[in-house]
Design a protein around this motif. Structure first.
Motif, PDB file in Angstrom:
ATOM      1  N   THR A 136      10.355  -9.785   0.483  1.00 15.67           N
ATOM      2  CA  THR A 136      11.331  -9.068  -0.153  1.00 15.67           C
ATOM      3  C   THR A 136       9.820  -7.868  -0.042  1.00 15.67           C
ATOM      4  O   THR A 136       8.943  -7.742  -0.542  1.00 15.67           O
ATOM      5  CB  THR A 136      11.246  -9.040  -2.082  1.00 15.67           C
ATOM      6  OG1 THR A 136      12.275  -8.379  -1.786  1.00 15.67           O
ATOM      7  CG2 THR A 136      10.139  -9.477  -2.651  1.00 15.67           C
ATOM      8  N   GLN A 137      10.210  -7.233   0.359  1.00 18.17           N
ATOM      9  CA  GLN A 137       9.824  -5.556   0.113  1.00 18.17           C
ATOM     10  C   GLN A 137       9.425  -4.182  -0.905  1.00 18.17           C
ATOM     11  O   GLN A 137      10.089  -4.759  -1.674  1.00 18.17           O
ATOM     12  CB  GLN A 137      10.361  -4.432   1.360  1.00 18.17           C
ATOM     13  CG  GLN A 137       9.556  -2.997   1.492  1.00 18.17           C
ATOM     14  CD  GLN A 137       8.540  -2.988   2.245  1.00 18.17           C
ATOM     15  OE1 GLN A 137       8.303  -3.887   2.969  1.00 18.17           O
ATOM     16  NE2 GLN A 137       7.560  -2.733   2.097  1.00 18.17           N
ATOM     17  N   VAL A 138       8.405  -4.748  -0.703  1.00 15.85           N
ATOM     18  CA  VAL A 138       7.643  -3.813  -2.323  1.00 15.85           C
ATOM     19  C   VAL A 138       7.388  -2.491  -1.657  1.00 15.85           C
ATOM     20  O   VAL A 138       6.033  -2.887  -1.205  1.00 15.85           O
ATOM     21  CB  VAL A 138       6.288  -4.801  -2.731  1.00 15.85           C
ATOM     22  CG1 VAL A 138       6.391  -3.554  -4.181  1.00 15.85           C
ATOM     23  CG2 VAL A 138       7.171  -6.244  -4.042  1.00 15.85           C
ATOM     24  N   THR A 139       7.376  -0.937  -2.123  1.00 17.37           N
ATOM     25  CA  THR A 139       7.027   0.319  -1.842  1.00 17.37           C
ATOM     26  C   THR A 139       6.732   0.947  -3.177  1.00 17.37           C
ATOM     27  O   THR A 139       7.154   1.227  -3.745  1.00 17.37           O
ATOM     28  CB  THR A 139       7.540   1.002  -0.396  1.00 17.37           C
ATOM     29  OG1 THR A 139       8.784  -0.076   0.081  1.00 17.37           O
ATOM     30  CG2 THR A 139       7.346   2.368  -0.607  1.00 17.37           C
ATOM     31  N   VAL A 140       5.345   1.389  -3.074  1.00 16.40           N
ATOM     32  CA  VAL A 140       5.088   1.806  -4.160  1.00 16.40           C
ATOM     33  C   VAL A 140       4.624   3.706  -3.458  1.00 16.40           C
ATOM     34  O   VAL A 140       2.980   3.574  -2.694  1.00 16.40           O
ATOM     35  CB  VAL A 140       3.457   1.383  -4.656  1.00 16.40           C
ATOM     36  CG1 VAL A 140       2.898   2.034  -5.391  1.00 16.40           C
ATOM     37  CG2 VAL A 140       3.706  -0.254  -4.872  1.00 16.40           C
ATOM     38  N   SER A 141       5.172   4.232  -4.458  1.00 19.44           N
ATOM     39  CA  SER A 141       4.907   5.710  -3.497  1.00 19.44           C
ATOM     40  C   SER A 141       5.707   7.110  -4.293  1.00 19.44           C
ATOM     41  O   SER A 141       6.633   5.806  -4.923  1.00 19.44           O
ATOM     42  CB  SER A 141       6.004   6.085  -2.623  1.00 19.44           C
ATOM     43  OG  SER A 141       5.912   7.460  -1.752  1.00 19.44           O
ATOM     44  N   ALA A 142       5.029   7.668  -4.531  1.00 16.91           N
ATOM     45  CA  ALA A 142       5.495   9.287  -5.713  1.00 16.91           C
ATOM     46  C   ALA A 142       6.763   9.197  -4.594  1.00 16.91           C
ATOM     47  O   ALA A 142       6.976  10.609  -5.370  1.00 16.91           O
ATOM     48  CB  ALA A 142       3.980   9.388  -5.652  1.00 16.91           C
ATOM     49  N   LEU A 153       0.608  -0.411 -10.274  1.00 19.78           N
ATOM     50  CA  LEU A 153       1.125  -0.875  -8.813  1.00 19.78           C
ATOM     51  C   LEU A 153       0.348   0.532  -8.306  1.00 19.78           C
ATOM     52  O   LEU A 153       0.765   1.400  -8.404  1.00 19.78           O
ATOM     53  CB  LEU A 153       2.780  -1.302  -8.552  1.00 19.78           C
ATOM     54  CG  LEU A 153       3.006  -2.807  -8.952  1.00 19.78           C
ATOM     55  CD1 LEU A 153       4.577  -2.637  -8.873  1.00 19.78           C
ATOM     56  CD2 LEU A 153       2.327  -3.318  -7.079  1.00 19.78           C
ATOM     57  N   LYS A 154      -0.018   0.344  -7.180  1.00 22.15           N
ATOM     58  CA  LYS A 154      -1.143   1.389  -6.644  1.00 22.15           C
ATOM     59  C   LYS A 154      -0.070   1.480  -4.761  1.00 22.15           C
ATOM     60  O   LYS A 154       0.501   0.837  -4.310  1.00 22.15           O
ATOM     61  CB  LYS A 154      -2.119   0.866  -6.046  1.00 22.15           C
ATOM     62  CG  LYS A 154      -3.165   0.236  -7.513  1.00 22.15           C
ATOM     63  CD  LYS A 154      -4.586   0.401  -7.609  1.00 22.15           C
ATOM     64  CE  LYS A 154      -5.308   0.270  -8.391  1.00 22.15           C
ATOM     65  NZ  LYS A 154      -6.392  -0.774  -8.471  1.00 22.15           N
ATOM     66  N   PRO A 155      -0.105   2.513  -4.526  1.00 24.15           N
ATOM     67  CA  PRO A 155       0.360   2.460  -3.420  1.00 24.15           C
ATOM     68  C   PRO A 155      -0.045   1.321  -2.527  1.00 24.15           C
ATOM     69  O   PRO A 155       0.348   1.240  -1.393  1.00 24.15           O
ATOM     70  CB  PRO A 155       0.000   3.867  -2.608  1.00 24.15           C
ATOM     71  CG  PRO A 155      -0.264   4.659  -4.222  1.00 24.15           C
ATOM     72  CD  PRO A 155      -1.018   3.661  -4.597  1.00 24.15           C
ATOM     73  N   GLU A 156      -1.877   0.514  -2.327  1.00 23.04           N
ATOM     74  CA  GLU A 156      -1.914   0.329  -1.409  1.00 23.04           C
ATOM     75  C   GLU A 156      -1.394  -1.664  -1.506  1.00 23.04           C
ATOM     76  O   GLU A 156      -1.479  -2.235  -0.379  1.00 23.04           O
ATOM     77  CB  GLU A 156      -3.851  -0.177  -1.477  1.00 23.04           C
ATOM     78  CG  GLU A 156      -4.432  -0.011  -2.354  1.00 23.04           C
ATOM     79  CD  GLU A 156      -4.310   0.935  -3.686  1.00 23.04           C
ATOM     80  OE1 GLU A 156      -3.961   2.315  -3.161  1.00 23.04           O
ATOM     81  OE2 GLU A 156      -5.357   0.935  -3.999  1.00 23.04           O
ATOM     82  N   ASP A 157      -0.611  -1.584  -2.509  1.00 25.96           N
ATOM     83  CA  ASP A 157      -0.026  -2.775  -2.989  1.00 25.96           C
ATOM     84  C   ASP A 157       1.370  -2.915  -1.798  1.00 25.96           C
ATOM     85  O   ASP A 157       2.116  -3.766  -1.933  1.00 25.96           O
ATOM     86  CB  ASP A 157       0.758  -3.042  -4.514  1.00 25.96           C
ATOM     87  CG  ASP A 157      -0.333  -2.867  -5.023  1.00 25.96           C
ATOM     88  OD1 ASP A 157      -0.721  -2.174  -6.154  1.00 25.96           O
ATOM     89  OD2 ASP A 157      -2.122  -4.095  -5.231  1.00 25.96           O
ATOM     90  N   THR A 158       1.861  -1.423  -1.481  1.00 30.23           N
ATOM     91  CA  THR A 158       3.290  -1.614  -0.279  1.00 30.23           C
ATOM     92  C   THR A 158       2.854  -2.959   0.414  1.00 30.23           C
ATOM     93  O   THR A 158       1.883  -2.594   1.522  1.00 30.23           O
ATOM     94  CB  THR A 158       3.004  -0.373   0.085  1.00 30.23           C
ATOM     95  OG1 THR A 158       3.446   0.964  -1.044  1.00 30.23           O
ATOM     96  CG2 THR A 158       4.246  -0.266   1.321  1.00 30.23           C
ATOM     97  N   GLY A 209      11.896  -7.346  -5.247  1.00 30.48           N
ATOM     98  CA  GLY A 209      11.527  -6.161  -4.562  1.00 30.48           C
ATOM     99  C   GLY A 209      12.274  -4.911  -5.260  1.00 30.48           C
ATOM    100  O   GLY A 209      12.834  -4.735  -5.136  1.00 30.48           O
ATOM    101  N   GLY A 210      11.481  -3.782  -4.338  1.00 31.35           N
ATOM    102  CA  GLY A 210      12.025  -2.190  -4.575  1.00 31.35           C
ATOM    103  C   GLY A 210      10.991  -1.520  -4.378  1.00 31.35           C
ATOM    104  O   GLY A 210       9.952  -1.316  -4.204  1.00 31.35           O
ATOM    105  N   LEU A 211      11.245  -0.176  -4.713  1.00 34.82           N
ATOM    106  CA  LEU A 211       9.886   1.231  -4.271  1.00 34.82           C
ATOM    107  C   LEU A 211      10.655   1.715  -6.471  1.00 34.82           C
ATOM    108  O   LEU A 211      11.010   1.509  -7.047  1.00 34.82           O
ATOM    109  CB  LEU A 211      11.323   2.278  -4.224  1.00 34.82           C
ATOM    110  CG  LEU A 211      10.506   3.426  -4.066  1.00 34.82           C
ATOM    111  CD1 LEU A 211       9.215   4.382  -3.258  1.00 34.82           C
ATOM    112  CD2 LEU A 211      12.066   4.781  -3.821  1.00 34.82           C
ATOM    113  N   VAL A 212       9.017   1.362  -6.053  1.00 41.11           N
ATOM    114  CA  VAL A 212       8.119   1.608  -7.518  1.00 41.11           C
ATOM    115  C   VAL A 212       7.406   3.152  -7.526  1.00 41.11           C
ATOM    116  O   VAL A 212       6.673   3.033  -6.790  1.00 41.11           O
ATOM    117  CB  VAL A 212       7.804   0.641  -7.811  1.00 41.11           C
ATOM    118  CG1 VAL A 212       6.714   0.435  -7.629  1.00 41.11           C
ATOM    119  CG2 VAL A 212       7.154   1.261  -9.253  1.00 41.11           C
ATOM    120  N   GLN A 213       6.833   3.898  -8.336  1.00 40.97           N
ATOM    121  CA  GLN A 213       5.346   5.325  -8.576  1.00 40.97           C
ATOM    122  C   GLN A 213       4.669   4.082  -9.381  1.00 40.97           C
ATOM    123  O   GLN A 213       4.244   3.633  -8.911  1.00 40.97           O
ATOM    124  CB  GLN A 213       6.700   6.125  -9.688  1.00 40.97           C
ATOM    125  CG  GLN A 213       6.887   7.104  -8.668  1.00 40.97           C
ATOM    126  CD  GLN A 213       7.407   7.905 -10.074  1.00 40.97           C
ATOM    127  OE1 GLN A 213       7.200   8.337 -11.447  1.00 40.97           O
ATOM    128  NE2 GLN A 213       8.510   9.212  -9.608  1.00 40.97           N
TER     129      GLN A 213
END
Length: 129
Positions: free
Chosen positions: A123-129, A86-91, A9-13
């Motif tokens: 595991t945390q998944v964050t989708v954000s710009a 990936l989309k923000p709603e996948d967070t 997991g992690g931070l992705v745009q």
């Protein structure tokens, strides 16, 4: 009892990709269907994808079809979730879980929590710009 440990997991745009891993211990994958679930803040946990104990059958929740791909490596007893576009709603926090079924779940798998007895910690998944 199957033990499961998620990673990747992690931070992705938005529009990016991540590949989650679910390492399993205690039994070989041929005895278990493995499901991927996720829980977003303030929402109930939902099923995302699963793969049968034979590895032949896979299922996907409608919102991730054509974007997510589940696979497995029986040499390492690891299940993967490739997540593209990936989309923000996948967070969410993503969990993998195991359901015993060397025969019953060889040709099917389900996205219902109640089918799965063994769970990883997520595991945390964050989708954000």
């Amino acid at each position: 009892q199957l033990q499961l440990v998620e990673s990747g997991g992690g931070l992705v745009q938005p529009g990016g990709s991540l590949k989650l891993s679910c390492a399993t211990y205690g039994w070989i994958l041929d005895y278990y269907a493995i499901g991927w679930f996720r829980q977003a803040p303030g929402k109930e946990r939902e099923g995302v994808s699963c793969i049968s104990s034979s590895g032949v059958v896979t299922n996907y929740e409608d919102s991730v079809k054509d974007r997510f791909t589940v696979s497995r490596d029986t040499d390492t007893n690891t299940v993967y979730l490739q997540m593209d576009n990936l989309k923000p709603e996948d967070t969410a926090i993503y969990y993998c879980a195991g359901a015993w079924g060397p025969v019953d779940l060889s040709t099917k798998c389900f996205l219902w929590e109640s089918q799965y007895a063994d769970w990883g910690r997520g595991t945390q998944v964050t989708v954000s710009a």
